[in-house]
Design a protein around this motif. Structure first.
Motif, PDB file in Angstrom:
ATOM      1  N   TYR A 128     165.513  32.689  25.113  1.00 55.39           N
ATOM      2  CA  TYR A 128     165.599  33.693  26.411  1.00 55.39           C
ATOM      3  C   TYR A 128     166.857  33.677  27.173  1.00 55.39           C
ATOM      4  O   TYR A 128     167.074  32.435  27.538  1.00 55.39           O
ATOM      5  CB  TYR A 128     164.305  33.282  27.428  1.00 55.39           C
ATOM      6  N   GLY A 130     167.829  35.053  29.848  1.00 58.74           N
ATOM      7  CA  GLY A 130     167.790  35.448  31.440  1.00 58.74           C
ATOM      8  C   GLY A 130     167.866  34.192  32.081  1.00 58.74           C
ATOM      9  O   GLY A 130     167.859  33.275  31.631  1.00 58.74           O
ATOM     10  N   THR A 146     165.815  39.231  25.988  1.00 56.34           N
ATOM     11  CA  THR A 146     166.839  39.672  26.888  1.00 56.34           C
ATOM     12  C   THR A 146     166.263  40.349  28.051  1.00 56.34           C
ATOM     13  O   THR A 146     165.154  41.080  27.820  1.00 56.34           O
ATOM     14  CB  THR A 146     168.014  40.358  26.259  1.00 56.34           C
ATOM     15  N   ASN A 147     166.779  40.574  29.240  1.00 60.10           N
ATOM     16  CA  ASN A 147     166.584  41.436  30.339  1.00 60.10           C
ATOM     17  C   ASN A 147     167.420  42.772  30.191  1.00 60.10           C
ATOM     18  O   ASN A 147     168.703  42.734  29.927  1.00 60.10           O
ATOM     19  CB  ASN A 147     166.689  40.694  31.218  1.00 60.10           C
ATOM     20  N   PRO A 171     161.182  38.824  38.819  1.00 59.32           N
ATOM     21  CA  PRO A 171     162.272  38.650  38.192  1.00 59.32           C
ATOM     22  C   PRO A 171     161.745  38.004  36.634  1.00 59.32           C
ATOM     23  O   PRO A 171     162.570  38.246  35.774  1.00 59.32           O
ATOM     24  CB  PRO A 171     163.306  37.744  38.722  1.00 59.32           C
ATOM     25  N   ASP A 172     160.765  37.405  36.810  1.00 59.96           N
ATOM     26  CA  ASP A 172     160.268  36.792  35.419  1.00 59.96           C
ATOM     27  C   ASP A 172     158.713  36.643  35.153  1.00 59.96           C
ATOM     28  O   ASP A 172     158.027  35.571  35.732  1.00 59.96           O
ATOM     29  CB  ASP A 172     160.614  35.225  35.301  1.00 59.96           C
ATOM     30  N   ALA A 182     158.790  44.824  37.440  1.00 57.17           N
ATOM     31  CA  ALA A 182     159.836  44.178  36.726  1.00 57.17           C
ATOM     32  C   ALA A 182     160.481  45.166  35.597  1.00 57.17           C
ATOM     33  O   ALA A 182     159.998  45.803  35.258  1.00 57.17           O
ATOM     34  CB  ALA A 182     159.522  42.650  36.190  1.00 57.17           C
ATOM     35  N   MET A 183     161.819  44.541  35.356  1.00 57.33           N
ATOM     36  CA  MET A 183     162.703  45.201  34.323  1.00 57.33           C
ATOM     37  C   MET A 183     161.819  44.576  33.018  1.00 57.33           C
ATOM     38  O   MET A 183     161.355  43.060  33.267  1.00 57.33           O
ATOM     39  CB  MET A 183     163.810  44.768  34.175  1.00 57.33           C
ATOM     40  N   SER A 184     161.456  45.374  31.851  1.00 56.12           N
ATOM     41  CA  SER A 184     160.764  44.630  30.849  1.00 56.12           C
ATOM     42  C   SER A 184     161.735  43.865  29.790  1.00 56.12           C
ATOM     43  O   SER A 184     162.965  44.127  29.535  1.00 56.12           O
ATOM     44  CB  SER A 184     160.443  45.706  29.911  1.00 56.12           C
ATOM     45  N   GLN A 185     161.178  42.587  29.761  1.00 60.37           N
ATOM     46  CA  GLN A 185     161.946  41.580  28.864  1.00 60.37           C
ATOM     47  C   GLN A 185     161.885  42.507  27.524  1.00 60.37           C
ATOM     48  O   GLN A 185     160.699  42.847  27.035  1.00 60.37           O
ATOM     49  CB  GLN A 185     161.591  40.176  29.001  1.00 60.37           C
TER      50      GLN A 185
END
Length: 533
Positions: A128, A130, A146-147, A171-172, A182-185
């Motif tokens: 990971y 991030g 990644t993010n 954030p996670d 959140a933004m998708s990992q």
């Protein structure tokens, strides 16, 4: 007949992992069988799934049987048919699920599958890139995660809108808690898809003790009494057999794994006899317990220009996106299927989220070669319960392994699924109409502002919803009469045979299923090696 120590059937999200880990010891001779080809040029481009989704060479192109909850429609059930399986075809989102998901598996009688038990495998498999807490995140595994870049004004506006209705930014979501938006990992790095073909098989292909056969369709397991001794398969119409001195691991996924067991005489006796298949092991749970996320897609027109990929990805804009990808490995072509998601609770008092929303910064429409960008600028927000209770089944209808099995989801048969689907749609509406999105001049297209009552929303769901392509559970792990494998993934009553893929999940995990499937492959390989020691 060629002889190996281990035969792995299916080179997908779990099977590729099993083959890598078993062949890491040069003393183990491993055969990996994959029905599809080695790959496709579009597998390397993240958004390439849009070009492969209608391609029968790399997609099994299954569809479900018509049922009341789909308004008589057949629902597409895409499944990867190449090295990497669905990890080479999917939308690339990386979601482990909640700790409670795996603790529930252990509580159902499956020791070794609690969150504390599986966390080391999640950490081992990932690299990971991030932030996050090293207690939960892996930094040195084969799978790069990644993010997406969060600086797009559209995503910032959605995050702000969610905050206005009390949904915090997380954030996670693969860390200590899943709650929030959140933004998708994603399994994307350097603008390229990180499939199990790329991350597990490519590094192992040079091993002299690993043989990978593509275009190899498994037709039946070879059984001698109560022991599995090998696999019969065909390549280009020629039938071959391979013998396994130690074990066969079936990793065909939630559609193909129960199909292969039934074709081999393992399943429901009456169903098998009706097809003329000799019953070798009565296991009534084979093909049962099918679950998936049934997700309506709310659709929103965006009046403000320049925010969505409908504006940025058509005509000369598409050329610009292609150039951007070529030069920087960024932009629309490097995008995870749903770049943003939210894990929400349907009511107060719940221990963990039970609803999922996902955002796609564009509107799509059907095209002759698969989905294509709409001329209408807009966004899509899908919404669904994460742990549905409705259960269906997958069963063969013929002895021909090329004949697709019948897939019956039985969606919304559990009343709580309909109730939570309505709540998810209402939450999507609340976010999309919050003040921070007013500047985008949002207009609801579907289900439409005239669709307000619960029954009206459910009627729309039946007309329009599709799955999010997460079938699980059809070779369920457990100890009861309907379980197919035990906690070490050994098929009940048959020595030398395991199943290792999403089909062993007793319940559906809270989110996308690719990450848990890879974890299952990691844990399965460890168990195989431990039992051989």
């Amino acid at each position: 007949m060629n002889t190996y120590d281990y035969i792995v059937v299916g080179a997908g999200s779990a099977g590729a992992v099993v083959a890598n880990r078993l062949s890491a010891d040069p003393a183990n001779r491993v055969l990996l069988l994959e029905a599809g080809p080695a790959g496709n040029p579009w597998t390397h481009v993240p958004i390439g799934y849009a070009r492969m989704i209608a391609n029968p060479t790399v997609n099994w192109l299954y569809s479900s049987e018509p049922e009341p909850a789909t308004n008589g429609r057949r629902i597409p059930v895409p499944r990867g048919r190449m090295l990497g399986g669905s990890s080479s075809l999917n939308g690339l989102a990386f979601v482990r699920g909640q700790a409670q998901d795996f603790d529930a598996w252990a509580q159902l009688g499956n020791p070794g599958w609690s969150y504390a038990d599986v966390l080391p495998f999640f950490r081992r498999m990932e690299r990971y890139e991030g932030g996050g807490d090293d207690t939960f995140r892996g930094r040195a595994g084969p799978l790069r995660v990644t993010n997406p870049r969060p600086d797009d004004p559209l995503y910032a506006a959605v995050i702000a809108a969610a905050a206005e209705i009390g949904i915090p930014h997380n954030p996670d979501y693969n860390g200590a808690t899943q709650d929030g938006i959140a933004m998708s990992q994603a399994t994307i790095a350097g603008g390229r898809r990180m499939s199990t073909a790329a991350c597990y098989l490519a590094p192992a292909r040079g091993r002299a003790n690993l043989r990978i056969e593509t275009g190899a369709l498994a037709e039946a397991l070879l059984l001698e009494g109560r022991r599995c001794t090998g696999v019969r398969y065909s390549v280009g119409g020629a039938v071959r057999e391979a013998r396994a001195g130690r074990e066969v691991v079936v990793s065909g996924g939630s559609i193909n794994s129960p199909q292969l067991l039934e074709l081999s005489g393992i399943g429901q006796p009456d169903r098998l006899r009706d097809l003329g298949i000799e019953v070798r092991q009565a296991l009534p749970g084979v093909g049962e317990n099918l679950r998936d996320h049934y997700a309506p897609r709310t659709r929103w027109a965006v009046g403000a220009k320049g925010y969505t990929f409908n504006d940025r990805g058509r005509g000369f804009g598409l050329f610009g996106q292609a150039m951007r990808f070529a030069l920087t490995r960024d932009g629309m072509l490097s995008m995870v299927g749903a770049p943003m998601r939210a894990f929400l609770r349907s009511r107060e008092g719940l221990e963990a989220p039970d609803l999922l929303l996902g955002w796609v910064p564009m509107l799509m429409e059907p095209g002759p070669k698969g989905p294509r960008l709409s001329r209408q600028s807009g966004m899509t927000c899908y919404a669904h319960p994460m742990r549905p209770e409705s259960r269906g089944h997958v069963h063969v209808t013929a002895t021909d392994p090329r004949r697709p099995p019948a897939i019956n989801f039985n969606f919304l048969s559990s009343p709580v699924d309909a109730e939570l689907t309505v709540k998810a749609v209402r939450l999507a509406r609340r976010i999309m109409t919050a003040p921070s999105l007013a500047k985008l001049r949002m207009t609801e297209i579907a289900p439409g502002t005239d669709c307000t009552r619960d029954d009206e929303i459910i009627d729309w769901v039946k007309r329009a919803a599709e799955t999010t392509y997460h079938p699980v559970g059809t070779c369920r792990m457990g100890t009861d009469a309907l379980a197919v494998v035990d906690a070490r993934l050994r098929v009940h009553g048959i020595a030398g045979l395991r199943v290792a893929d999403a089909s062993i999940m007793p319940t559906l995990t809270s989110g996308n299923t690719n990450a848990p499937s890879i974890m299952i492959g990691e844990k399965a390989a460890d168990m195989v090696l431990a039992d051989a020691a």
